[in-house]
Design a protein around this motif. Structure first.
Motif, PDB file in Angstrom:
ATOM      1  N   PRO A 376       0.797  -1.230   0.000  1.00  0.00           N
ATOM      2  CA  PRO A 376       0.000   0.000   0.000  1.00  0.00           C
ATOM      3  C   PRO A 376       0.827   1.276   0.000  1.00  0.00           C
ATOM      4  CG  PRO A 376      -0.870  -1.588   1.571  1.00  0.00           C
ATOM      5  CD  PRO A 376       0.450  -2.128   1.107  1.00  0.00           C
ATOM      6  N   ALA A 377       2.074   1.210   0.510  1.00  0.00           N
ATOM      7  CA  ALA A 377       2.914   2.413   0.581  1.00  0.00           C
ATOM      8  C   ALA A 377       3.688   2.678  -0.709  1.00  0.00           C
ATOM      9  CB  ALA A 377       3.892   2.293   1.749  1.00  0.00           C
ATOM     10  N   ALA A 378       3.458   1.879  -1.748  1.00  0.00           N
ATOM     11  CA  ALA A 378       4.216   2.029  -2.996  1.00  0.00           C
ATOM     12  C   ALA A 378       3.929   3.385  -3.644  1.00  0.00           C
ATOM     13  CB  ALA A 378       3.861   0.904  -3.957  1.00  0.00           C
ATOM     14  N   SER A 379       4.952   3.945  -4.261  1.00  0.00           N
ATOM     15  CA  SER A 379       4.794   5.213  -4.971  1.00  0.00           C
ATOM     16  C   SER A 379       4.148   4.978  -6.335  1.00  0.00           C
ATOM     17  CB  SER A 379       6.158   5.875  -5.168  1.00  0.00           C
ATOM     18  OG  SER A 379       6.967   5.097  -6.040  1.00  0.00           O
ATOM     19  N   ASP A 380       3.679   6.058  -6.964  1.00  0.00           N
ATOM     20  CA  ASP A 380       3.092   5.933  -8.302  1.00  0.00           C
ATOM     21  C   ASP A 380       4.113   5.392  -9.296  1.00  0.00           C
ATOM     22  OD1 ASP A 380       0.727   6.817  -7.371  1.00  0.00           O
ATOM     23  OD2 ASP A 380       0.594   8.604  -8.627  1.00  0.00           O
ATOM     24  N   ARG A 381       5.367   5.823  -9.168  1.00  0.00           N
ATOM     25  CA  ARG A 381       6.412   5.353 -10.074  1.00  0.00           C
ATOM     26  C   ARG A 381       6.573   3.834  -9.962  1.00  0.00           C
ATOM     27  NH1 ARG A 381      10.799   7.763 -12.524  1.00  0.00           N
ATOM     28  NH2 ARG A 381      10.383   9.727 -11.441  1.00  0.00           N
ATOM     29  N   GLN A 382       6.545   3.320  -8.734  1.00  0.00           N
ATOM     30  CA  GLN A 382       6.682   1.882  -8.521  1.00  0.00           C
ATOM     31  C   GLN A 382       5.472   1.130  -9.070  1.00  0.00           C
ATOM     32  OE1 GLN A 382       7.238   2.159  -4.275  1.00  0.00           O
ATOM     33  NE2 GLN A 382       9.448   1.759  -4.418  1.00  0.00           N
ATOM     34  N   LYS A 383       4.284   1.689  -8.893  1.00  0.00           N
ATOM     35  CA  LYS A 383       3.069   1.037  -9.402  1.00  0.00           C
ATOM     36  C   LYS A 383       3.098   0.943 -10.927  1.00  0.00           C
ATOM     37  CE  LYS A 383       0.109   2.667  -5.626  1.00  0.00           C
ATOM     38  NZ  LYS A 383      -1.039   3.546  -5.268  1.00  0.00           N
ATOM     39  N   VAL A 384       3.481   2.040 -11.576  1.00  0.00           N
ATOM     40  CA  VAL A 384       3.540   2.036 -13.037  1.00  0.00           C
ATOM     41  C   VAL A 384       4.566   1.022 -13.531  1.00  0.00           C
ATOM     42  CG1 VAL A 384       4.151   3.403 -15.070  1.00  0.00           C
ATOM     43  CG2 VAL A 384       2.696   4.388 -13.297  1.00  0.00           C
ATOM     44  N   LEU A 385       5.713   0.926 -12.854  1.00  0.00           N
ATOM     45  CA  LEU A 385       6.743  -0.031 -13.245  1.00  0.00           C
ATOM     46  C   LEU A 385       6.238  -1.460 -13.104  1.00  0.00           C
ATOM     47  CD1 LEU A 385       9.618  -0.626 -14.155  1.00  0.00           C
ATOM     48  CD2 LEU A 385      10.326  -0.524 -11.748  1.00  0.00           C
ATOM     49  N   VAL A 386       5.554  -1.749 -11.997  1.00  0.00           N
ATOM     50  CA  VAL A 386       4.981  -3.085 -11.806  1.00  0.00           C
ATOM     51  C   VAL A 386       3.974  -3.390 -12.907  1.00  0.00           C
ATOM     52  CG1 VAL A 386       3.470  -4.465 -10.317  1.00  0.00           C
ATOM     53  CG2 VAL A 386       5.377  -3.214  -9.322  1.00  0.00           C
ATOM     54  N   GLY A 387       3.178  -2.394 -13.273  1.00  0.00           N
ATOM     55  CA  GLY A 387       2.201  -2.592 -14.341  1.00  0.00           C
ATOM     56  C   GLY A 387       2.862  -2.910 -15.667  1.00  0.00           C
ATOM     57  N   LYS A 388       3.951  -2.218 -15.976  1.00  0.00           N
ATOM     58  CA  LYS A 388       4.659  -2.470 -17.232  1.00  0.00           C
ATOM     59  C   LYS A 388       5.250  -3.878 -17.264  1.00  0.00           C
ATOM     60  CE  LYS A 388       5.914   2.336 -18.269  1.00  0.00           C
ATOM     61  NZ  LYS A 388       7.028   3.303 -18.420  1.00  0.00           N
ATOM     62  N   ILE A 389       5.859  -4.297 -16.168  1.00  0.00           N
ATOM     63  CA  ILE A 389       6.452  -5.642 -16.106  1.00  0.00           C
ATOM     64  C   ILE A 389       5.367  -6.709 -16.211  1.00  0.00           C
ATOM     65  CG2 ILE A 389       7.726  -7.245 -14.639  1.00  0.00           C
ATOM     66  CD1 ILE A 389       9.219  -4.804 -13.512  1.00  0.00           C
ATOM     67  N   THR A 390       4.251  -6.488 -15.533  1.00  0.00           N
ATOM     68  CA  THR A 390       3.130  -7.430 -15.603  1.00  0.00           C
ATOM     69  C   THR A 390       2.624  -7.562 -17.029  1.00  0.00           C
ATOM     70  OG1 THR A 390       2.451  -6.843 -13.361  1.00  0.00           O
ATOM     71  CG2 THR A 390       0.818  -7.944 -14.740  1.00  0.00           C
ATOM     72  N   GLY A 391       2.591  -6.437 -17.748  1.00  0.00           N
ATOM     73  CA  GLY A 391       2.140  -6.472 -19.144  1.00  0.00           C
ATOM     74  C   GLY A 391       3.005  -7.372 -20.000  1.00  0.00           C
ATOM     75  N   ILE A 392       4.303  -7.309 -19.802  1.00  0.00           N
ATOM     76  CA  ILE A 392       5.211  -8.156 -20.573  1.00  0.00           C
ATOM     77  C   ILE A 392       4.965  -9.635 -20.271  1.00  0.00           C
ATOM     78  CG2 ILE A 392       7.631  -8.792 -20.897  1.00  0.00           C
ATOM     79  CD1 ILE A 392       8.373  -5.909 -20.525  1.00  0.00           C
ATOM     80  N   VAL A 393       4.790  -9.955 -18.993  1.00  0.00           N
ATOM     81  CA  VAL A 393       4.543 -11.356 -18.608  1.00  0.00           C
ATOM     82  C   VAL A 393       3.244 -11.857 -19.229  1.00  0.00           C
ATOM     83  CG1 VAL A 393       4.085 -12.899 -16.663  1.00  0.00           C
ATOM     84  CG2 VAL A 393       5.846 -11.120 -16.459  1.00  0.00           C
ATOM     85  N   LEU A 394       2.188 -11.035 -19.170  1.00  0.00           N
ATOM     86  CA  LEU A 394       0.901 -11.434 -19.741  1.00  0.00           C
ATOM     87  C   LEU A 394       1.018 -11.643 -21.244  1.00  0.00           C
ATOM     88  CD1 LEU A 394      -2.199 -11.824 -19.488  1.00  0.00           C
ATOM     89  CD2 LEU A 394      -2.417  -9.378 -19.951  1.00  0.00           C
TER      90      LEU A 394
END
Length: 510
Positions: A376-394
């Protein structure tokens, strides 16, 4: 496939088609770069996933248009009309029903989302029902729908490019190449780049479909009357009045597609992205005309092809639009170049839809799962990065599936709605009925999804002409209503719901 058909496909192959596709790819990457300059896309979740909540009426209209009418419309619906005949007329009204469902909840959801800063569809569900179980189940159902929809677009990319180039670019390589393009410009520009590329592709797509229809009519050498007479003589089953079972199936499709398509997470995020409620309503009002201009003309193209290419099996008919484009292109240089540009736009529109789905999938993983449940304490930058990595895996997973697609585009298209449609009561009822309880919503979604999944996986996706997803949705609504009457939420919970939705009132005129 016989030699004559193969020759027709190869006639359209050549450097021109490849050059056009390369130009489209370069244009999309350039748009992504221009949209991403100085926008802080690595820092702001709202900017990256919602274009700063600042889409105007033209951009919002075309991004809704290109999202709703993409590979499953142009590449998939004409073959379905070819196989079913005039009974596929249902493809026109169910797009109109989708807009009607949007108008039931979209303006109200926009007002609430604007006030509360919603980013994903499940932001509404978590704040409305305050239940981790309801939120988690809704996330699973929506992610399932998104994954299926993205798979459909990957398959459509392969068919479109293979048809455009007459097989010069194989199905698999076409999918890989445009996945790379999609990832690059989405990473660079986020939702803003997606929306602008949607607008570009949507305009070309509308014009191209009209020209393809004109070319198809020229190939028949006669009018619609002669065409229908020929079909009535050679394949009368495709022109007869639908029987009762088919008519029931139509009604079932209207329900499942109307509610299901309105629940697309990437479409709901476009609701949040609108600059104002007035712009949202104007864009939706213009969308009511699009079924006749798009799916209506594609339906006519499919019917014309019954006379032009008789006797194609299911597999061969999946390449129908590419075959027709080849023959239309052979009429004269004007048709040749318009068909090349059209199919480039078809590929671009498919990619634009795919990136919308991928962006929404990534946002739900990064914002709802990672940002709310894991860190929950993640920054917006970290959230966007996680989203990008998840996209590649999917993408990697779906690419493996798309290499050997599990069915026709239409079969994949139906599969996602069976599950996705089950979140509809949480929006349609939840926005207006304070008494709707989280317990009833949870069990309604779970039972509805279970019924749809069992019927689909058992090979009995319909019963008495009604789809499993429709049975599930009816049970879902019933459980929500009856369960909420028997065990309503507390008075405090109902007051909290009233506070949440109090901003969703009709705006003053002026």
């Amino acid at each position: 496939m016989d030699d004559e058909t193969m020759d027709a496909q190869l006639a359209f192959a050549g450097a021109d088609a490849i050059i056009i596709l390369c130009l489209y790819a370069a244009a999309m990457i350039l748009i992504g770069w221009l949209c991403g300059r100085g926008k802080g896309l690595g820092r702001s979740v709202s900017e990256y996933y919602l274009a700063g909540r600042n889409l105007g009426v033209i951009t919002l209209f075309f991004t809704l248009y290109a999202t709703q009418y993409s590979g499953n419309t142009v590449v998939g619906y004409a073959p379905q009309a070819y196989r079913e005949g005039f009974s596929w007329l249902q493809s026109i009204p169910f797009f109109t029903v989708i807009i009607g469902i949007y108008l039931l909840f979209a303006p109200r959801l926009y007002a609430v989302g604007k006030k509360r800063g919603f980013v994903t569809p499940t932001d509404w569900i978590s704040q409305r029902f305050h239940s981790r179980a309801v939120t988690a189940l809704a996330i699973v159902l929506m992610l399932w729908g998104l994954a299926n929809y993205l798979l459909e677009q990957l398959v459509a990319i392969g068919h479109a490019v293979s048809g455009l180039t007459g097989g010069a670019i194989p199905y698999g390589w076409a999918v890989i190449a445009f996945i790379v393009v999609m990832l690059v410009y989405e990473w660079l520009g986020g939702m803003r780049a997606v929306a602008i590329t949607d607008a570009m592709q949507g305009i070309i797509l509308m014009v191209g479909i009209v020209i393809m229809l004109v070319g198809a009519l020229a190939l028949t050498g006669g009018g619609i009357t002669d065409l229908t007479a020929s079909i009535a003589e050679n394949e009368p089953e495709k022109i007869g009045v639908p029987d009762t079972l088919t008519s029931i199936n139509w009604l079932s499709m209207l329900v499942i597609v109307g509610f299901g398509a309105a629940m697309y997470p990437h479409a709901i995020q476009r609701i949040y992205s609108s600059r104002s409620e007035r712009i949202l309503k104007r864009s939706l009002a213009r969308m009511t005309w699009m079924p006749f201009i798009t799916s209506g003309l594609v339906f006519v193209v499919g019917i014309i092809c019954i006379d032009l290419y008789p006797g194609l099996d299911v597999s061969a008919s999946e390449e129908l639009v590419g075959m027709l484009a080849n023959d239309v292109a052979s009429l004269n240089p004007f048709f040749y170049w318009t068909m090349v540009i059209l199919f480039g736009a078809v590929v671009g529109a498919i990619v634009s839809t795919a990136d919308s789905v991928l962006l929404s999938f990534s946002s739900m993983i990064s914002h709802d799962i990672y940002g709310k449940l894991i860190r929950p304490a993640a920054s917006d930058r970290q959230k966007v990065l996680v989203g990008k990595i998840t996209g590649i895996v999917l993408i990697a997973l779906l690419l493996w599936i798309a290499w050997n697609p599990p069915g026709t585009l239409y079969q994949i298209f139906v599969l996602k709605f069976e599950i996705l449609v089950q979140v509809a009561p949480a929006f349609v009822l939840g926005l207006y009925w304070r008494r709707l309880s989280s317990t009833a919503v949870f069990w309604g979604m779970l039972v509805g999804a279970a019924v749809a999944a069992v019927m689909t996986l058992s090979g009995h996706s319909t019963f008495l002409g009604v789809h499993g997803g429709t049975y599930g949705l009816l049970l879902n609504f019933g459980i929500c209503v009856v369960g909420s009457w028997l065990r309503p939420p507390s008075a405090e919970s109902q007051r909290a719901t009233a506070t949440l939705t109090e901003s969703a009132t009709p705006p003053a005129r002026g």
